[in-house]
Each structure stands twice: as structure tokens, then as C-alpha cells.
Design a protein around this motif. Structure first.
Motif, PDB file in Angstrom:
ATOM      1  N   GLU A  13     -28.365 -15.085 -12.286  1.00  0.00           N
ATOM      2  CA  GLU A  13     -27.431 -14.618 -13.333  1.00  0.00           C
ATOM      3  C   GLU A  13     -26.771 -13.072 -12.627  1.00  0.00           C
ATOM      4  O   GLU A  13     -27.661 -12.597 -11.877  1.00  0.00           O
ATOM      5  N   ASN A  14     -25.897 -12.639 -13.240  1.00  0.00           N
ATOM      6  CA  ASN A  14     -25.385 -11.486 -12.632  1.00  0.00           C
ATOM      7  C   ASN A  14     -25.087 -10.296 -13.635  1.00  0.00           C
ATOM      8  O   ASN A  14     -24.435  -9.168 -13.401  1.00  0.00           O
ATOM      9  N   LYS A  15     -25.530 -10.601 -15.127  1.00  0.00           N
ATOM     10  CA  LYS A  15     -25.551  -9.386 -15.853  1.00  0.00           C
ATOM     11  C   LYS A  15     -26.742  -9.216 -16.685  1.00  0.00           C
ATOM     12  O   LYS A  15     -27.304 -10.328 -17.186  1.00  0.00           O
ATOM     13  N   HIS A  50     -23.919  -7.108  -9.467  1.00  0.00           N
ATOM     14  CA  HIS A  50     -23.859  -5.546  -9.016  1.00  0.00           C
ATOM     15  C   HIS A  50     -25.005  -4.988 -10.241  1.00  0.00           C
ATOM     16  O   HIS A  50     -24.700  -5.056 -11.128  1.00  0.00           O
ATOM     17  N   LEU A  51     -25.891  -4.222  -9.729  1.00  0.00           N
ATOM     18  CA  LEU A  51     -26.970  -3.865 -10.900  1.00  0.00           C
ATOM     19  C   LEU A  51     -26.890  -2.387 -10.975  1.00  0.00           C
ATOM     20  O   LEU A  51     -27.194  -1.718  -9.795  1.00  0.00           O
ATOM     21  N   GLN A  52     -26.529  -1.858 -12.312  1.00  0.00           N
ATOM     22  CA  GLN A  52     -26.640  -0.568 -12.780  1.00  0.00           C
ATOM     23  C   GLN A  52     -28.104   0.081 -12.443  1.00  0.00           C
ATOM     24  O   GLN A  52     -28.769  -0.636 -13.014  1.00  0.00           O
ATOM     25  N   THR A  53     -28.397   1.391 -11.925  1.00  0.00           N
ATOM     26  CA  THR A  53     -29.788   1.723 -12.145  1.00  0.00           C
ATOM     27  C   THR A  53     -30.547   1.719 -13.337  1.00  0.00           C
ATOM     28  O   THR A  53     -31.569   1.304 -13.345  1.00  0.00           O
ATOM     29  N   ASN A  54     -29.640   2.049 -14.284  1.00  0.00           N
ATOM     30  CA  ASN A  54     -30.256   2.371 -15.673  1.00  0.00           C
ATOM     31  C   ASN A  54     -30.358   0.908 -16.354  1.00  0.00           C
ATOM     32  O   ASN A  54     -31.004   0.913 -17.437  1.00  0.00           O
ATOM     33  N   LYS A  55     -30.209  -0.092 -15.858  1.00  0.00           N
ATOM     34  CA  LYS A  55     -30.462  -1.491 -16.230  1.00  0.00           C
ATOM     35  C   LYS A  55     -31.720  -2.074 -15.643  1.00  0.00           C
ATOM     36  O   LYS A  55     -32.153  -3.213 -16.109  1.00  0.00           O
ATOM     37  N   VAL A  56     -32.128  -1.803 -14.407  1.00  0.00           N
ATOM     38  CA  VAL A  56     -33.230  -2.114 -13.669  1.00  0.00           C
ATOM     39  C   VAL A  56     -34.355  -2.240 -14.716  1.00  0.00           C
ATOM     40  O   VAL A  56     -35.101  -3.511 -14.620  1.00  0.00           O
ATOM     41  N   GLN A  70     -31.230 -10.102  -5.543  1.00  0.00           N
ATOM     42  CA  GLN A  70     -30.686 -10.348  -4.438  1.00  0.00           C
ATOM     43  C   GLN A  70     -29.385  -9.498  -3.972  1.00  0.00           C
ATOM     44  O   GLN A  70     -29.300  -9.392  -2.904  1.00  0.00           O
ATOM     45  N   SER A  71     -29.066  -8.724  -4.933  1.00  0.00           N
ATOM     46  CA  SER A  71     -27.897  -7.844  -4.817  1.00  0.00           C
ATOM     47  C   SER A  71     -28.368  -6.212  -4.693  1.00  0.00           C
ATOM     48  O   SER A  71     -27.616  -5.549  -5.300  1.00  0.00           O
ATOM     49  N   VAL A  72     -29.260  -5.756  -3.811  1.00  0.00           N
ATOM     50  CA  VAL A  72     -29.547  -4.494  -3.833  1.00  0.00           C
ATOM     51  C   VAL A  72     -28.544  -3.863  -2.821  1.00  0.00           C
ATOM     52  O   VAL A  72     -28.740  -4.272  -1.622  1.00  0.00           O
ATOM     53  N   ASP A  73     -27.918  -2.920  -3.324  1.00  0.00           N
ATOM     54  CA  ASP A  73     -26.526  -2.773  -2.434  1.00  0.00           C
ATOM     55  C   ASP A  73     -26.691  -1.051  -1.955  1.00  0.00           C
ATOM     56  O   ASP A  73     -25.699  -0.603  -1.283  1.00  0.00           O
TER      57      ASP A  73
END
Ligand SMILES: *Cc1c(COP(=O)(O)O)cnc(C)c1O
Length: 223
Positions: free
Chosen positions: A46-48, A70-76, A87-90
Motif C-alpha cells: 500500500e502507498n498511503k 512516499h511516507l511523510q515523517t508525521n505518518k510513520v 520499501q520507500s525510505v527516501d
């Protein structure tokens, strides 16, 4: 029309042994995921974050969830308690936040570092220079609540197979170099996540260990 279950079984029978299939279920309903689960498949991407949380609560607890967007830091913190792998640590900042939220959740979270390999500027990911700088700095070595399991990349969205092949070969080459220079004593640094519905065969030829496939299993997405 073939069902999701039969698409999954067919694709699995065609993939070479040792290639992990992540069924990308973004925008698809819990019922559609359950169809795939019924065929014995338990690994979904999933991506969200919010969408993932809603589906997770509606579905069996033995599903292995991969975060691929793409993962925003406040969603971690929303996904840290249960996610199998991000998988998407950018960015190094994102990895730092994942490390601290994993510690808070009493877990070690598996991560892939996303490398920017496509021609398109719009895609996320480290450049190899940014990544080596981060690794040389020693900051990553001191993060004890993340397991760096390898690299992820997305090729350009194009019909030009030779371009795509070149990008996947580049990702494989970066993997080999990083493995040699920084992860030689890290046995779990072994995954190269590359390949989607349109390019997974090319990715497997180039050395992929994990393919992320949505449309080919679930049908075209509306959004
Ligand atoms: C949507 C997505 C996929 C799957 O793409 P398909 O073309 O539907 O197979 C794979 N990886 C990432 C990062 C995605 O966002």
C-alpha cells in the motif's frame, strides 16, 4: 473476467523461484484483497498510511503489509506498530524517524532504501551520492531499530525497454557496490525490489528479488 485469485495463482506459477511477489492493493477494496488472500497470498503493498490503516483493521491479522509510497515523517507512527517493511525510505530524516518510532513500538522495522533511477524528476528516492554520504556519516550504523534489507527503485514509465533495462541494471550495480562497501557483514541486506506490472520481466532478468505488482493482478486502477 478472470478473478484476482486466479490472476495471483497464474502469476505465482510463472515467477522464478525465490522472487517474492508483493501484490499492490492500493485503491482496491478490502473485499478484493480478501479474494487474493483466499488464494493463499498474504503479502500486500500500500502507498498511503490512512488507507492502509483502514484495510488492516478490516482484514486478517496474518497479512504482511509492505509500505511502498512516499511516507511523510508525521505518518510513520501510524504504521510503525505493525508494518512488515517500509520499501520507500527516501531520506535520512525519514529513516531517523522510522528508527525512533520503531524503538517506541518495541520493534525493529525492516526497510529498503529507495534509489532514484528513473529519468523523471517526479519520482522520489536518494541519488547514489546522497546515499553513500549518509552511509559514510555513520548515522545509519547507529540506528538499532531498523534493519536495512536492500534497495528499491522504480524505472521510467516508458515503452523503451532498453531504457528500463539500463535503469534496473544501474540499481543492481548500486546494490552490489553498497553490499560490498557497507553491508558485507549484514546478511539481511539482500533484497532488490524492482519490477511492476509493465516491466517485471525485465526487472527479474536484471536481478530483482522482489516484484511489486498491482494492475496485472487486480485490474487497472481508476485513480
Ligand atoms: C502502484 C505501484 C506499483 C504497482 O504498479 P502496477 O503498474 O499497478 O503493477 C509498484 N510500486 C510502486 C511504488 C507503486 O506505487
Amino acid at each position: 473476467m478472470p478473478s484476482v485469485a486466479s490472476n495471483i495463482l497464474k502469476l505465482k506459477s510463472e515467477l522464478p523461484p525465490g522472487i517474492k511477489l508483493v501484490a499492490v492493493s492500493k485503491t482496491k477494496t478490502a473485499a478484493e484483497i480478501l479474494d487474493a488472500y483466499g488464494a493463499g497470498h498474504k503479502c500486500f503493498g500500500e502507498n498511503k498510511a490512512q488507507e492502509l490503516l483502514a484495510k488492516k483493521d478490516a482484514l486478517p491479522s496474518d497479512i504482511e503489509w509492505h509500505f511502498i509510497g512516499h511516507l511523510q515523517t508525521n505518518k510513520v507512527k501510524l504504521i510503525a506498530p505493525f508494518i512488515s517493511i517500509i520499501q520507500s525510505v527516501d531520506t535520512l530524516k525519514l529513516l531517523t524517524v522510522i528508527n525512533s518510532e520503531a524503538a517506541r513500538a518495541g520493534r525493529v522495522i525492516n526497510c529498503l532504501l529507495q534509489l532514484h533511477i528513473a529519468e523523471e524528476e517526479t519520482k522520489f528516492g536518494f541519488s547514489i551520492e546522497e546515499l553513500t554520504t549518509a552511509l559514510v556519516s555513520g548515522a545509519v550504523g547507529n540506528m538499532h531499530s531498523v534493519n536495512i534489507c536492500g534497495l528499491m527503485g522504480m524505472a521510467s514509465f516508458t515503452d523503451n525497454t532498453s531504457q528500463v533495462r539500463k535503469e534496473f541494471a544501474y540499481l543492481k550495480q548500486c546494490f552490489d557496490r553498497l553490499k560490498h562497501e557497507y553491508f558485507g557483514t549484514t546478511p539481511h541486506f539482500k533484497e532488490i525490489s524492482m519490477g511492476m506490472s509493465g516491466d517485471y520481466k525485465t526487472a527479474i532478468e536484471a536481478g530483482s528479488t522482489m516484484v511489486r505488482i498491482g494492475g496485472k493482478l487486480f485490474g487497472e486502477r481508476k485513480k
